[in-house]
Structure formats: C-alpha cells, structure tokens
Design a protein around this motif. Structure first.
Motif, mmCIF file in Angstrom:
data_model
loop_
_atom_site.group_PDB
_atom_site.id
_atom_site.type_symbol
_atom_site.label_atom_id
_atom_site.label_comp_id
_atom_site.label_asym_id
_atom_site.label_seq_id
_atom_site.Cartn_x
_atom_site.Cartn_y
_atom_site.Cartn_z
ATOM 1 N N THR A 158 2.031 -4.985 3.274
ATOM 2 C CA THR A 158 0.943 -4.979 4.248
ATOM 3 C C THR A 158 0.216 -6.315 4.218
ATOM 4 O O THR A 158 0.082 -6.936 3.156
ATOM 5 N N LYS A 174 0.843 -1.188 0.000
ATOM 6 C CA LYS A 174 0.000 0.000 0.000
ATOM 7 C C LYS A 174 0.879 1.238 0.000
ATOM 8 O O LYS A 174 2.061 1.182 0.374
ATOM 9 N N LEU A 175 0.293 2.346 -0.424
ATOM 10 C CA LEU A 175 1.026 3.604 -0.536
ATOM 11 C C LEU A 175 0.951 4.360 0.786
ATOM 12 O O LEU A 175 -0.136 4.627 1.310
ATOM 13 N N GLU A 176 2.113 4.708 1.316
ATOM 14 C CA GLU A 176 2.211 5.579 2.487
ATOM 15 C C GLU A 176 3.191 6.696 2.158
ATOM 16 O O GLU A 176 4.385 6.439 1.984
ATOM 17 N N GLY A 177 2.659 7.897 2.038
ATOM 18 C CA GLY A 177 3.518 8.997 1.614
ATOM 19 C C GLY A 177 4.005 8.761 0.201
ATOM 20 O O GLY A 177 3.212 8.620 -0.725
ATOM 21 N N LYS A 178 5.319 8.679 0.046
ATOM 22 C CA LYS A 178 5.905 8.407 -1.266
ATOM 23 C C LYS A 178 6.610 7.063 -1.289
ATOM 24 O O LYS A 178 7.586 6.876 -2.022
ATOM 25 N N GLN A 179 6.087 6.119 -0.508
ATOM 26 C CA GLN A 179 6.654 4.776 -0.501
ATOM 27 C C GLN A 179 5.561 3.720 -0.576
ATOM 28 O O GLN A 179 4.474 3.887 -0.012
#
Length: 436
Positions: free
Chosen positions: A179, A170-175
């Motif tokens: 998950t 999953k996308l968190e910020g730019k990473q």
C-alpha cells in the motif's frame, strides 16, 4: 538567491511550516535551505525535530539538513523512487517532496505551499501482532519476485530508510498487500546475497527479547509462493491519526545517511550525543550501551547510526527524546562471509579509534579483537559507573548463553543456526578477557 523549490512540512497532519530551497541564479548554482515554522503552529505545536526548537525565526542551512535527508529511503527503494519520479537519485529535496507523504513517525513533507495534507490514509488500529498473523495463517500476496513490480505500483509517496528491499503493507482479510499509505507493517523478503536473512533476523530479535530488551514486534510470514519474509509491526503508530515523533541516530547526530557508518564515528561519541538528546538520562544511556554490547555478542556488524532511534511523546514544547525506540534491524552476519568482519563493528567502540589517525586500545592491540576491557572503558567514558558496567556486561553475557544452552531456537536452516551460535559463544568468551 531566488526560490527554486518549496515544500510544506506537516506534523501529525497539522501544517508545521515551510521548507524552501533557494538557488543562486549565477553559474555557481549555490543553494541554501530555509525552514520556518507556521505562526499558528507555534502556538501549540510540537518541535518537528530535536534540532528544531519552536521559534519564529527561520532556520538556515547551506545543505538540506540531516533531519530531512534521513527521512528519505535508501538503496533499492530510492532507486525505484528516482525512476518513478524521473529524478536523479541524489536530488534529495525533489525525492522528499515526491515521497514524503508517508514516513515513519509524525512528519510528512509534500511539494509546494499547501494548507492541508491530503492523500495520507489513516492506519487501521489496533494493528494485530505478528504472532496473531502467524496463528491465523496470513500470507503475503505474490512472491519475492513481485517486489519490483509492487514498488512501481505502490511505493510512490512513501519513504522507509534502509538499503534492503522493503515495503509498507496492510492486512486485508488473510493477506498482507502493498500500500502507498496506511501501511501497518514493514515487510522485507530475503536478499539474494544473504539467504534466510528473515529467519536469521527473527531469531536474533527473539533472543534479544528473551534476555530483556524491548524489541519491535516482528514475525516470519510466508508469501503465497512459500518463501518467508520478515515483517515488523510499526511502533510509531499511536492511533489512526497520531504518531510518535521519531528520529534515528543519524538525524540526532546530524550526519548525512551516506556517512551513517563513517570511520570518523565511534560508539563512544554516538552514545554520548544520543544520551544528551535524552536529557542525559542514565537509563537511556544504559539501554544504548547494552544494545551495543548485545550487537557485538551476536555478530551484528551493522549497528550504524540509522539502527538507533529515539522517540518523543506528543504535546511537549521541549525537544527531549524521552525513550529509545524498540530495537529493530538486529541480526547476525556470521553466516555470510562476504559481509562478515569477524572482529569489527560498524565503527570504532572508543573515541580514540576515530579517523585515519585513530588507534585501538592497548587491550585490542594485544588480543587483536575487542574484549571486555574495551566495553568496560566504553561504559565508563559515557558516564556509567565502572562496577555497574562490569556487572551489566556479565549479566547480559550470562543470560544470552543460558538461553542458547537451554536450546532456544526458531525456524532456520541448521548451518545458519550453527554459524550464529558459534559466533555468540566466541564473542562471549572475548567478554571474559581483560587487559593484563
């Protein structure tokens, strides 16, 4: 027979029914499996699968049915699941109970008789397109060497079919980060035995898109360490809580995943079966047919049953699979001599090729490879008009060659590109040959 183990099946987090494993307590150890719908679910629920119409009577099987076995992970991920769960990799019921919470599509399976589904995180929507991730400079945490560690820490509870290394992220910020639930993308690093496979698959998928196929949204995203991975945006997600009902070809054909590329299969009978699952829709039949032809053109010798999938809309009491899902897992094996079988596909084109006693067409026996004749015959045998089949093959071939001749290219090493393009031109020439 006594109950040995049981599980609860959910459809979009609603309790759909019970899956029960019975075992003979004698030395025979014979097993039987029962699925029965929940009485409340029968009032307004959707069939969990094409072969599971809504009814109050139980479904009985001598083995765990392919609908459930085809929900399981394969290869690399199954090995990690077995080790993490301390189960034999062939204990499919146990592995499904341990890793069926997060699956592709609407279904979840959890151990025991439970009333509510817990632990399944909603998927954050809208899911950004892969192109957006590239533009924003998104990276994947760590490096490909970390994938084994990620599987240990995050893969428990989820299953994704396919033998390659792959995980939900999953996308968190730019990473992009791994998950266990709520994954928005499927991420695949390059296998050691097939360098630059992400670039290869991305090129073929974009080529497919350019010639008119509906393809899964995909992209090339670098790890923090710089290596590229191939990512696919999930196409089963409707909103945070709802997903399409999706079944792959092995499930619909009622074949165990280990037999997904059996010599007892043919594209002729596979497409006939999948077309029937779609209510004999000619539009679906044509899409499936062209997918086979395109796979042949690009040198994708791995179009097995699990690389076809169909989907069904929600809130339907019938079991008709409305649509072919977007194309996925399409690549060229031409650059990899170890896996490339220059004249063959996953299984035979025509039904006459099935089994040990099968034989090729007269045209194949003359030329030594598949030609236009074989694919025209395939189209006719699955119920498409001959003139339309001939025209569609010609149009597809011309479109592919035009895109190549116009200089279309995506990021990849020169030798990979040259091997793919050479194979495409060779295969297009074979589609100009007819039986004399």
């Amino acid at each position: 027979m006594e109950i040995n183990r049981r599980a609860t099946v959910f459809a979009n987090s609603i309790r759909a029914g019970d899956l029960i494993e019975y075992r003979d307590q004698s030395l025979s150890g014979k097993e039987e499996y029962i699925f029965i719908y929940d009485r409340n679910y029968l009032i307004s629920g959707d069939p969990i699968g094409h072969h599971f119409p809504l009814k109050s009577e139980p479904f009985s099987f001598d083995i765990l049915p392919p609908f459930f076995t085809n929900l399981l992970s394969e290869g690399w991920l199954r090995k990690h699941h077995a080790e993490k769960s301390r189960l034999d990799k062939n204990d499919e019921f146990g592995l499904l109970c341990a890793n069926g919470n997060e699956l592709i599509g609407a279904i979840s399976v959890v151990a025991g008789k439970v009333a509510t589904l817990t632990g399944r995180q909603p998927v954050a929507v809208p899911i950004p397109a892969s192109k957006t991730l590239v533009q924003q400079g998104v990276t994947i945490i760590g490096s490909p060497d970390d994938f084994n560690e990620y599987a240990v820490d995050h893969a428990n509870g989820q299953s994704i079919s396919g033998v390659q290394r792959k995980l939900l992220m999953k996308l968190e910020g730019k990473q992009l980060i791994p998950t266990g639930s709520g994954g928005q993308y499927i991420v695949k690093p390059a296998p050691e035995v097939a360098p630059h496979l992400p670039e290869n698959e991305f090129f073929i998928m974009q080529l497919a898109k350019k010639v008119g196929f509906d393809v899964a949204d995909c992209g090339l995203i670098p790890f923090e360490s710089g290596e590229l991975a191939y990512i696919t945006k999930r196409f089963d997600i409707i909103d945070e809580q709802q997903r399409y009902f999706i079944e792959d070809g092995a499930s619909l054909y009622q074949v165990h995943p280990k037999n997904k590329d059996s010599d007892a299969l043919s594209y002729e009978n596979v497409l006939l079966k999948l077309s029937r699952c779609a209510g004999n829709s000619k539009a679906v039949t044509l899409k499936l047919f062209l997918q086979v032809v395109f796979s042949h053109i690009v040198g994708n010798n791995d179009l097995h049953l699990k690389n076809f999938s169909m989907q069904r809309k929600l809130h339907k009491s019938n079991r008709i699979m409305d649509l072919v899902t977007p194309m996925y897992d399409m690549l060229s094996l031409a650059p990899y001599s170890t896996f490339d079988r220059a004249c063959f596909m996953s299984f035979g084109v025509l039904a006459i090729e099935e089994g040990d006693e099968g034989d090729f067409s007269d045209a194949y026996n003359i030329f030594g490879f598949y030609t236009k004749e074989d694919f025209v015959q395939l189209g006719v045998n699955i119920g498409l008009p001959k003139l339309m089949v001939e025209k569609q093959i010609q149009v597809l071939k011309s479109k592919v060659l035009k895109v190549i001749e116009d200089g279309f290219r995506t990021q990849m090493p020169e030798h990979i590109y040259e091997a793919i393009v050479k194979r495409i031109r060779e295969r297009c020439r074979t589609l100009e040959l007819s039986y004399p």
